[in-house]
Design an enzyme around this catalytic site. Sequence first.
Site, mmCIF file in Angstrom:
data_model
loop_
_atom_site.group_PDB
_atom_site.id
_atom_site.type_symbol
_atom_site.label_atom_id
_atom_site.label_comp_id
_atom_site.label_asym_id
_atom_site.label_seq_id
_atom_site.Cartn_x
_atom_site.Cartn_y
_atom_site.Cartn_z
ATOM 1 N N HIS A 51 102.927 33.931 -39.166
ATOM 2 C CA HIS A 51 101.459 33.909 -39.065
ATOM 3 C C HIS A 51 101.001 32.679 -38.275
ATOM 4 O O HIS A 51 100.048 32.742 -37.495
ATOM 5 C CB HIS A 51 100.829 33.917 -40.451
ATOM 6 C CG HIS A 51 101.119 35.183 -41.225
ATOM 7 N ND1 HIS A 51 101.004 36.436 -40.663
ATOM 8 C CD2 HIS A 51 101.531 35.385 -42.507
ATOM 9 C CE1 HIS A 51 101.336 37.349 -41.570
ATOM 10 N NE2 HIS A 51 101.666 36.739 -42.691
ATOM 11 N N ASP A 77 100.150 43.089 -35.177
ATOM 12 C CA ASP A 77 101.183 43.354 -36.187
ATOM 13 C C ASP A 77 102.520 42.734 -35.777
ATOM 14 O O ASP A 77 102.817 42.602 -34.586
ATOM 15 C CB ASP A 77 101.335 44.876 -36.337
ATOM 16 C CG ASP A 77 101.985 45.250 -37.659
ATOM 17 O OD1 ASP A 77 102.159 44.355 -38.516
ATOM 18 O OD2 ASP A 77 102.336 46.426 -37.831
ATOM 19 N N LEU A 79 82.482 35.441 -23.817
ATOM 20 C CA LEU A 79 83.323 36.395 -24.561
ATOM 21 C C LEU A 79 82.829 36.476 -26.001
ATOM 22 O O LEU A 79 82.499 35.453 -26.609
ATOM 23 C CB LEU A 79 84.786 35.900 -24.551
ATOM 24 C CG LEU A 79 85.798 36.685 -25.403
ATOM 25 C CD1 LEU A 79 86.044 38.075 -24.804
ATOM 26 C CD2 LEU A 79 87.138 35.935 -25.494
HETATM 27 C C1 FPP Z 1 100.376 41.440 -39.294
HETATM 28 O O1 FPP Z 1 101.674 40.983 -39.383
HETATM 29 C C2 FPP Z 1 99.507 40.338 -39.242
HETATM 30 C C3 FPP Z 1 98.632 39.987 -40.214
HETATM 31 C C4 FPP Z 1 98.436 40.711 -41.478
HETATM 32 C C5 FPP Z 1 97.828 38.822 -40.041
HETATM 33 C C6 FPP Z 1 97.390 38.610 -38.646
HETATM 34 C C7 FPP Z 1 96.752 37.333 -38.595
HETATM 35 C C8 FPP Z 1 96.899 36.431 -37.635
HETATM 36 C C9 FPP Z 1 97.721 36.577 -36.421
HETATM 37 C C10 FPP Z 1 96.133 35.235 -37.733
HETATM 38 C C11 FPP Z 1 94.730 35.602 -37.418
HETATM 39 C C12 FPP Z 1 94.065 34.489 -36.912
HETATM 40 C C13 FPP Z 1 92.917 34.515 -36.247
HETATM 41 C C14 FPP Z 1 92.359 33.253 -35.881
HETATM 42 C C15 FPP Z 1 92.212 35.751 -35.883
HETATM 43 P P1 FPP Z 1 102.494 41.399 -40.647
HETATM 44 O O2 FPP Z 1 102.467 40.260 -41.596
HETATM 45 O O3 FPP Z 1 101.972 42.677 -41.174
HETATM 46 O O4 FPP Z 1 103.893 41.544 -40.014
HETATM 47 P P2 FPP Z 1 105.000 42.585 -40.433
HETATM 48 O O5 FPP Z 1 104.440 43.946 -40.149
HETATM 49 O O6 FPP Z 1 106.104 42.215 -39.527
HETATM 50 O O7 FPP Z 1 105.292 42.344 -41.872
#
Ligand code: FPP
Length: 225
Positions: free
Chosen positions: A25, A8, A119
Amino acid sequence: MHIAIIMDGNGRWATQRGAPRTFGHRAGIQTVRRIVEAAPGLGVSTLSLFAFSADNWRRPPEEVSALMGLLGAYIGSETERLITKGVRVSFIGRRDRLPAKLLSQIARLEAATAGGAALQVRIALDYSSRAAILQAALALVPERATLDGFARTISAPADHAPDVDLLIRTGGEKRLSDFLLWESAYAELWFTDTMWPDFEPQDLADAINDFSQRDRRFGGLARVA
Ligand code: FPP
């Protein structure tokens, strides 16, 4: 050791820098790369990553499609390296709502990495733990139901993993957000204010170190020193 991570804070990390959320992201994907590389050396055998929840469809369509595109790009750029490193990747969650292009990328990645033994990485995409529990319950034959059988029904055989040992959430919130509820029944929880793009292998090492000092009693009594 099975570690689950709720990654997050990407959006806030980007906003703090005056950048669009998708910038966060993009940075978050770099963190995924670093953590996947570091995990086997830290004793992690299974890593479950929450990439997109069934509730994330509520986000603006531009952000959703950017996320799907970034995942596809990750798969495209990372497959060879994952094979070389012996990482087996599979996806948990619904597949019927994903874009066709991403679906075929996912299928190719799963097939290409199926032999990896260093892994196991499970990426949760369009995932809801409550939906997974309901689906497993519907597949049960009541008179043959066992806890072990249920645990095996809850994910496809290729995605099956032992219970979560340690659940990490970055970004300051302290909740489970419908992630691996059944599998985390006895998980140790570790929360950090660090935003996911800033999460480093050293943070993972710190979390594991903290975990290794906990007394996991599984309902029993404290260890005698
Ligand atoms: C939460 O941050 C994150 C997500 C909803 C997406 C997480 C995805 C990635 C890191 C990419 C995944 C990639 C792979 C290859 C597994 P948020 O957008 O909710 O952040 P905020 O809480 O600050 O709004």
